[in-house]
Design a protein around this motif. Sequence first.
Motif, PDB file in Angstrom:
ATOM      1  N   ASP A   1       0.806  -1.227   0.000  1.00 22.90           N
ATOM      2  CA  ASP A   1       0.000   0.000   0.000  1.00 22.90           C
ATOM      3  C   ASP A   1       0.838   1.275   0.000  1.00 22.90           C
ATOM      4  N   GLU A   2       2.038   1.222   0.545  1.00 24.21           N
ATOM      5  CA  GLU A   2       2.889   2.414   0.602  1.00 24.21           C
ATOM      6  C   GLU A   2       3.740   2.584  -0.651  1.00 24.21           C
ATOM      7  N   ILE A   3       3.842   1.542  -1.455  1.00 24.00           N
ATOM      8  CA  ILE A   3       4.649   1.615  -2.672  1.00 24.00           C
ATOM      9  C   ILE A   3       3.836   1.065  -3.837  1.00 24.00           C
ATOM     10  N   PRO A   4       3.000   1.913  -4.451  1.00 25.88           N
ATOM     11  CA  PRO A   4       2.286   1.439  -5.649  1.00 25.88           C
ATOM     12  C   PRO A   4       3.305   0.986  -6.695  1.00 25.88           C
ATOM     13  N   GLY A   5       2.975  -0.053  -7.413  1.00 24.29           N
ATOM     14  CA  GLY A   5       3.897  -0.588  -8.410  1.00 24.29           C
ATOM     15  C   GLY A   5       4.565  -1.871  -7.955  1.00 24.29           C
ATOM     16  N   VAL A   6       4.255  -2.345  -6.737  1.00 26.74           N
ATOM     17  CA  VAL A   6       4.803  -3.605  -6.241  1.00 26.74           C
ATOM     18  C   VAL A   6       3.649  -4.515  -5.836  1.00 26.74           C
ATOM     19  N   ALA A   7       3.663  -5.735  -6.352  1.00 28.49           N
ATOM     20  CA  ALA A   7       2.695  -6.761  -5.958  1.00 28.49           C
ATOM     21  C   ALA A   7       3.474  -7.945  -5.396  1.00 28.49           C
ATOM     22  N   CYS A   8       2.963  -8.532  -4.321  1.00 27.04           N
ATOM     23  CA  CYS A   8       3.621  -9.675  -3.692  1.00 27.04           C
ATOM     24  C   CYS A   8       2.712 -10.889  -3.742  1.00 27.04           C
ATOM     25  N   TYR A   9       3.282 -12.008  -4.138  1.00 27.99           N
ATOM     26  CA  TYR A   9       2.585 -13.279  -4.217  1.00 27.99           C
ATOM     27  C   TYR A   9       3.079 -14.152  -3.074  1.00 27.99           C
ATOM     28  N   LEU A  10       2.139 -14.685  -2.317  1.00 33.77           N
ATOM     29  CA  LEU A  10       2.460 -15.442  -1.125  1.00 33.77           C
ATOM     30  C   LEU A  10       1.802 -16.805  -1.226  1.00 33.77           C
TER      31      LEU A  10
ATOM     32  N   ILE B   1       7.399 -16.396  -0.596  1.00 34.11           N
ATOM     33  CA  ILE B   1       6.982 -15.100  -1.126  1.00 34.11           C
ATOM     34  C   ILE B   1       7.792 -14.748  -2.364  1.00 34.11           C
ATOM     35  N   HIS B   2       7.133 -14.067  -3.287  1.00 33.94           N
ATOM     36  CA  HIS B   2       7.799 -13.460  -4.445  1.00 33.94           C
ATOM     37  C   HIS B   2       7.093 -12.146  -4.737  1.00 33.94           C
ATOM     38  N   CYS B   3       7.855 -11.077  -4.809  1.00 34.39           N
ATOM     39  CA  CYS B   3       7.296  -9.768  -5.132  1.00 34.39           C
ATOM     40  C   CYS B   3       7.884  -9.308  -6.463  1.00 34.39           C
ATOM     41  N   ALA B   4       7.109  -8.499  -7.199  1.00 35.57           N
ATOM     42  CA  ALA B   4       7.535  -8.041  -8.513  1.00 35.57           C
ATOM     43  C   ALA B   4       7.098  -6.603  -8.742  1.00 35.57           C
ATOM     44  N   GLN B   5       7.865  -5.922  -9.558  1.00 38.30           N
ATOM     45  CA  GLN B   5       7.478  -4.576  -9.985  1.00 38.30           C
ATOM     46  C   GLN B   5       6.423  -4.725 -11.066  1.00 38.30           C
ATOM     47  N   VAL B   6       5.247  -4.115 -10.835  1.00 32.79           N
ATOM     48  CA  VAL B   6       4.141  -4.218 -11.784  1.00 32.79           C
ATOM     49  C   VAL B   6       3.716  -2.839 -12.301  1.00 32.79           C
ATOM     50  N   GLY B   7       4.492  -1.835 -11.982  1.00 29.34           N
ATOM     51  CA  GLY B   7       4.204  -0.471 -12.403  1.00 29.34           C
ATOM     52  C   GLY B   7       5.330   0.437 -11.956  1.00 29.34           C
TER      53      GLY B   7
END
Length: 159
Positions: free
Chosen positions: A47-56, A79-85
């Motif tokens: 929520d504090e960093i738009p453009g990051v999604a985390c898959y758990l 966990i794996h997080c990725a830049q999506v924006g």
Amino acid sequence: MRTRIALGLALFLLIGTAAAEIIGSVATKFKWMGPNDKILVEVFDDDEIPGVACYLSRAKTGGVSGAVGVAEDTSDAAIHCAQVGPITLTADIRNGKQDGTEVFKKRTSLLFKSLQVVRFYDAPRHTLVYLSYSDRVIEGSPKNSITAVPILPWGSLAP
């Protein structure tokens, strides 16, 4: 008095619930009564960093106790997080003042155990690092998982 206790317990149980979307699941153990044990795959946004999604991915206990919400899930998670924006960091994140900030929390037992994800910023490498781990009021678990998101230019926007 009982009403106050019930209301307090209900509020306590709601605190810290995560806003994650279930992507899918696979059964890992058949149960005669109630749902099977499974591995859930969920996604949540930082929520504090738009453009990051985390898959758990995490274990979910089934059976009758799992169906009524009193089972304790194991501490197994990945966990794996990725830049999506495009990613823009606040000054507090860039200077390390928000290292260790909780970005996700999910209860994994009725009262005392939870799965958490915290964020760190690795300034020399311009990378966000996410750590998932399980804790318990008395004794947590050393099981953990980590992922890193290098901040890259997005379209015509520089990081």
